[in-house]
Design a protein around this motif. Structure first.
Motif, mmCIF file in Angstrom:
data_model
loop_
_atom_site.group_PDB
_atom_site.id
_atom_site.type_symbol
_atom_site.label_atom_id
_atom_site.label_comp_id
_atom_site.label_asym_id
_atom_site.label_seq_id
_atom_site.Cartn_x
_atom_site.Cartn_y
_atom_site.Cartn_z
ATOM 1 N N ILE A 162 0.832 -1.185 0.000
ATOM 2 C CA ILE A 162 0.000 0.000 0.000
ATOM 3 C C ILE A 162 0.878 1.252 0.000
ATOM 4 C CG2 ILE A 162 -1.687 1.318 1.336
ATOM 5 C CD1 ILE A 162 -2.850 -1.149 0.042
ATOM 6 N N ALA A 163 0.519 2.212 -0.841
ATOM 7 C CA ALA A 163 1.182 3.523 -0.858
ATOM 8 C C ALA A 163 0.211 4.560 -0.316
ATOM 9 C CB ALA A 163 1.619 3.888 -2.273
ATOM 10 N N LYS A 164 0.718 5.746 0.012
ATOM 11 C CA LYS A 164 -0.109 6.856 0.480
ATOM 12 C C LYS A 164 -0.173 7.895 -0.624
ATOM 13 C CE LYS A 164 -2.284 8.940 3.995
ATOM 14 N NZ LYS A 164 -1.510 9.511 5.100
ATOM 15 N N LEU A 165 -1.385 8.382 -0.926
ATOM 16 C CA LEU A 165 -1.564 9.322 -2.020
ATOM 17 C C LEU A 165 -2.308 10.556 -1.544
ATOM 18 C CD1 LEU A 165 -1.308 9.848 -5.124
ATOM 19 C CD2 LEU A 165 -3.584 8.830 -5.341
ATOM 20 N N SER A 166 -1.780 11.733 -1.892
ATOM 21 C CA SER A 166 -2.426 13.011 -1.586
ATOM 22 C C SER A 166 -2.627 13.766 -2.896
ATOM 23 C CB SER A 166 -1.558 13.837 -0.626
ATOM 24 O OG SER A 166 -2.109 15.124 -0.424
ATOM 25 N N LEU A 167 -3.861 14.263 -3.119
ATOM 26 C CA LEU A 167 -4.169 15.020 -4.335
ATOM 27 C C LEU A 167 -4.694 16.390 -3.951
ATOM 28 C CD1 LEU A 167 -6.085 12.337 -6.458
ATOM 29 C CD2 LEU A 167 -3.694 13.035 -6.702
ATOM 30 N N ARG A 168 -4.100 17.435 -4.506
ATOM 31 C CA ARG A 168 -4.549 18.807 -4.276
ATOM 32 C C ARG A 168 -4.844 19.461 -5.611
ATOM 33 N NH1 ARG A 168 -3.542 20.395 0.988
ATOM 34 N NH2 ARG A 168 -2.091 19.045 2.126
ATOM 35 N N LEU A 169 -5.839 20.342 -5.615
ATOM 36 C CA LEU A 169 -6.254 21.049 -6.827
ATOM 37 C C LEU A 169 -5.947 22.524 -6.676
ATOM 38 C CD1 LEU A 169 -7.771 20.855 -9.580
ATOM 39 C CD2 LEU A 169 -9.873 21.369 -8.304
ATOM 40 N N GLN A 226 -16.687 15.269 -8.780
ATOM 41 C CA GLN A 226 -17.434 14.216 -8.106
ATOM 42 C C GLN A 226 -16.574 13.047 -7.639
ATOM 43 O OE1 GLN A 226 -20.798 14.231 -7.179
ATOM 44 N NE2 GLN A 226 -20.393 16.386 -7.657
ATOM 45 N N GLU A 227 -15.597 12.657 -8.433
ATOM 46 C CA GLU A 227 -14.727 11.561 -8.017
ATOM 47 C C GLU A 227 -13.437 11.597 -8.818
ATOM 48 O OE1 GLU A 227 -16.508 7.894 -10.729
ATOM 49 O OE2 GLU A 227 -17.276 8.176 -8.689
ATOM 50 N N VAL A 228 -12.469 10.806 -8.362
ATOM 51 C CA VAL A 228 -11.185 10.682 -9.043
ATOM 52 C C VAL A 228 -10.930 9.199 -9.288
ATOM 53 C CG1 VAL A 228 -8.679 10.947 -8.837
ATOM 54 C CG2 VAL A 228 -10.189 12.807 -8.103
ATOM 55 N N VAL A 229 -10.489 8.880 -10.485
ATOM 56 C CA VAL A 229 -10.128 7.510 -10.837
ATOM 57 C C VAL A 229 -8.637 7.482 -11.162
ATOM 58 C CG1 VAL A 229 -10.494 5.594 -12.439
ATOM 59 C CG2 VAL A 229 -12.424 7.037 -11.742
ATOM 60 N N ILE A 230 -7.900 6.536 -10.566
ATOM 61 C CA ILE A 230 -6.501 6.358 -10.949
ATOM 62 C C ILE A 230 -6.403 5.073 -11.758
ATOM 63 C CG2 ILE A 230 -5.491 7.716 -9.102
ATOM 64 C CD1 ILE A 230 -4.930 5.228 -7.550
ATOM 65 N N LYS A 231 -5.689 5.157 -12.869
ATOM 66 C CA LYS A 231 -5.553 4.034 -13.794
ATOM 67 C C LYS A 231 -4.151 3.454 -13.664
ATOM 68 C CE LYS A 231 -7.623 4.115 -17.751
ATOM 69 N NZ LYS A 231 -8.811 3.315 -17.399
ATOM 70 N N TYR A 232 -4.091 2.144 -13.524
ATOM 71 C CA TYR A 232 -2.825 1.442 -13.343
ATOM 72 C C TYR A 232 -2.368 0.795 -14.643
ATOM 73 C CZ TYR A 232 -3.181 1.784 -8.232
ATOM 74 O OH TYR A 232 -3.249 2.249 -6.947
ATOM 75 N N ASN A 233 -1.051 0.655 -14.795
ATOM 76 C CA ASN A 233 -0.473 -0.164 -15.846
ATOM 77 C C ASN A 233 -0.364 -1.604 -15.348
ATOM 78 O OD1 ASN A 233 0.000 1.879 -17.789
ATOM 79 N ND2 ASN A 233 1.831 2.537 -16.704
ATOM 80 N N GLY A 270 1.866 0.440 -7.066
ATOM 81 C CA GLY A 270 1.939 0.025 -8.458
ATOM 82 C C GLY A 270 2.181 1.214 -9.365
ATOM 83 N N ASN A 271 2.308 0.961 -10.653
ATOM 84 C CA ASN A 271 2.586 2.023 -11.615
ATOM 85 C C ASN A 271 1.282 2.593 -12.141
ATOM 86 O OD1 ASN A 271 3.228 2.953 -14.631
ATOM 87 N ND2 ASN A 271 5.081 3.132 -13.406
ATOM 88 N N ILE A 272 1.044 3.891 -11.919
ATOM 89 C CA ILE A 272 -0.175 4.533 -12.406
ATOM 90 C C ILE A 272 0.150 5.346 -13.656
ATOM 91 C CG2 ILE A 272 -1.276 4.585 -10.144
ATOM 92 C CD1 ILE A 272 -0.619 7.541 -9.937
ATOM 93 N N LEU A 328 4.137 4.063 -7.786
ATOM 94 C CA LEU A 328 3.858 4.229 -6.358
ATOM 95 C C LEU A 328 4.443 3.047 -5.604
ATOM 96 C CD1 LEU A 328 0.106 5.368 -6.486
ATOM 97 C CD2 LEU A 328 2.183 6.742 -6.763
ATOM 98 N N GLU A 329 5.471 3.307 -4.808
ATOM 99 C CA GLU A 329 6.111 2.241 -4.055
ATOM 100 C C GLU A 329 5.455 2.085 -2.690
ATOM 101 O OE1 GLU A 329 10.289 2.826 -3.848
ATOM 102 O OE2 GLU A 329 10.561 2.956 -6.021
ATOM 103 N N PRO A 330 5.419 0.857 -2.167
ATOM 104 C CA PRO A 330 4.770 0.621 -0.872
ATOM 105 C C PRO A 330 5.394 1.462 0.240
ATOM 106 C CG PRO A 330 5.234 -1.454 -1.982
ATOM 107 C CD PRO A 330 5.927 -0.381 -2.772
ATOM 108 N N GLY A 331 4.530 2.021 1.098
ATOM 109 C CA GLY A 331 4.988 2.750 2.271
ATOM 110 C C GLY A 331 5.431 4.177 2.015
ATOM 111 N N ILE A 332 5.354 4.661 0.780
ATOM 112 C CA ILE A 332 5.813 6.002 0.426
ATOM 113 C C ILE A 332 4.612 6.923 0.221
ATOM 114 C CG2 ILE A 332 7.159 7.375 -1.214
ATOM 115 C CD1 ILE A 332 8.815 5.398 0.408
#
Length: 261
Positions: free
Chosen positions: A32-39, A54-61, A97-99, A139-143
């Motif tokens: 699991i990685a930690k993700l923060s998104l700001r606009l 309304q929502e955000v979708v992240i797409k993985y490779n 994982g790789n987004i 996105l690496e685990p724990g980062i």
């Protein structure tokens, strides 16, 4: 001249934390990685631009399932998100994982205000597939990964022949770990001032707030020319400052900039 404050500590507007709503099957075995998104927003010549996020979708490779994030949904005036002001859309755990993409999915309450008149803002496909932002980040685990989504209003609004307006978004995605920032205060205070930093093809702009403060965030390493343009009605000529150096992960503080030396 340079502060060691991280960019992630400079939000003047922070909206609460939310949870990630993803199916358990979408989690990969790498952790699991930690993700923060700001606009945030680069300036535009309109009274207001409201977008219904309304929502955000992240797409993985690599065959991983897409993940839909439970964000701090709402209608935001992009033109209020300047001078370092930003909105925290998401701050929680996601599968590592790789987004390849971040997609902002909009609702149908999008409007633009021109000369005091509110008008519908057409957003083709944004309610279905979302506004696509290319990131290509592993996105690496724990980062913790902090993304700033910089919405360039001036380049994103298209005037239609029938008098309407449509949204064809131009959005930069930068991370706090891979960029720096430029801050300062304009004196004397009296009207908004546009601040623009340029380095070759890179051009990053924002307005000062009512206190004369500005913050250009998501600025890559390099040496910049910073231009200050006051409202033409003030009769103050533009000011240009050369050789402003930006270092990754730091804020270059320009201090007080006197437009009437």
């Amino acid at each position: 001249m340079k502060s060691l404050l991280k960019i992630s500590l400079i939000a003047l507007l922070i909206v609460g934390f939310t949870a990630c709503s993803s199916d358990d099957d979408a989690t990969n075995n790498d952790g699991i990685a930690k993700l923060s998104l700001r606009l945030t927003d680069a300036p535009g010549d309109y009274d207001a631009v409201f977008i219904d996020v309304q929502e955000v979708v992240i797409k993985y490779n690599g065959g991983q399932d897409d993940v839909t994030l439970g964000i701090n949904a709402g209608i935001y005036d992009l033109l209020e998100l300047t001078a370092g002001v930003n909105v925290l859309l998401f701050n929680d755990e996601v599968p590592a994982g790789n987004i390849s993409q971040i997609r902002l999915v909009l609702g149908d309450q999008n409007t633009i205000v021109v000369d005091g008149q509110p008008l519908p803002l057409d957003t083709p496909s944004s309610q279905q597939s979302g506004l696509k932002i290319q990131v290509n980040e592993n996105l690496e685990p724990g980062i913790l990964y902090e993304f700033m989504l910089d919405f360039d209003v001036d380049k994103s609004i298209v005037a239609q022949g029938n008098g309407g307006y449509s949204l064809k978004p131009v959005i930069r995605a930068t991370t706090a770990a891979e960029s720096g920032a430029i801050s300062g205060t304009i004196i004397p205070v009296g009207g908004l001032v546009m601040v623009t930093a340029t380095n070759g093809p890179i051009e990053i702009s924002s307005y000062t707030n009512l206190a004369g403060e500005f913050l250009l965030s998501g600025v890559p390493d390099g040496t910049y020319t910073v231009a200050f343009q006051a409202d033409l009605g003030l009769g103050i000529p533009p000011l240009v400052v050369e050789n402003v150096t930006v270092v990754q992960g730091e804020v270059t503080a320009m201090g007080e900039i006197d437009l009437e030396p």
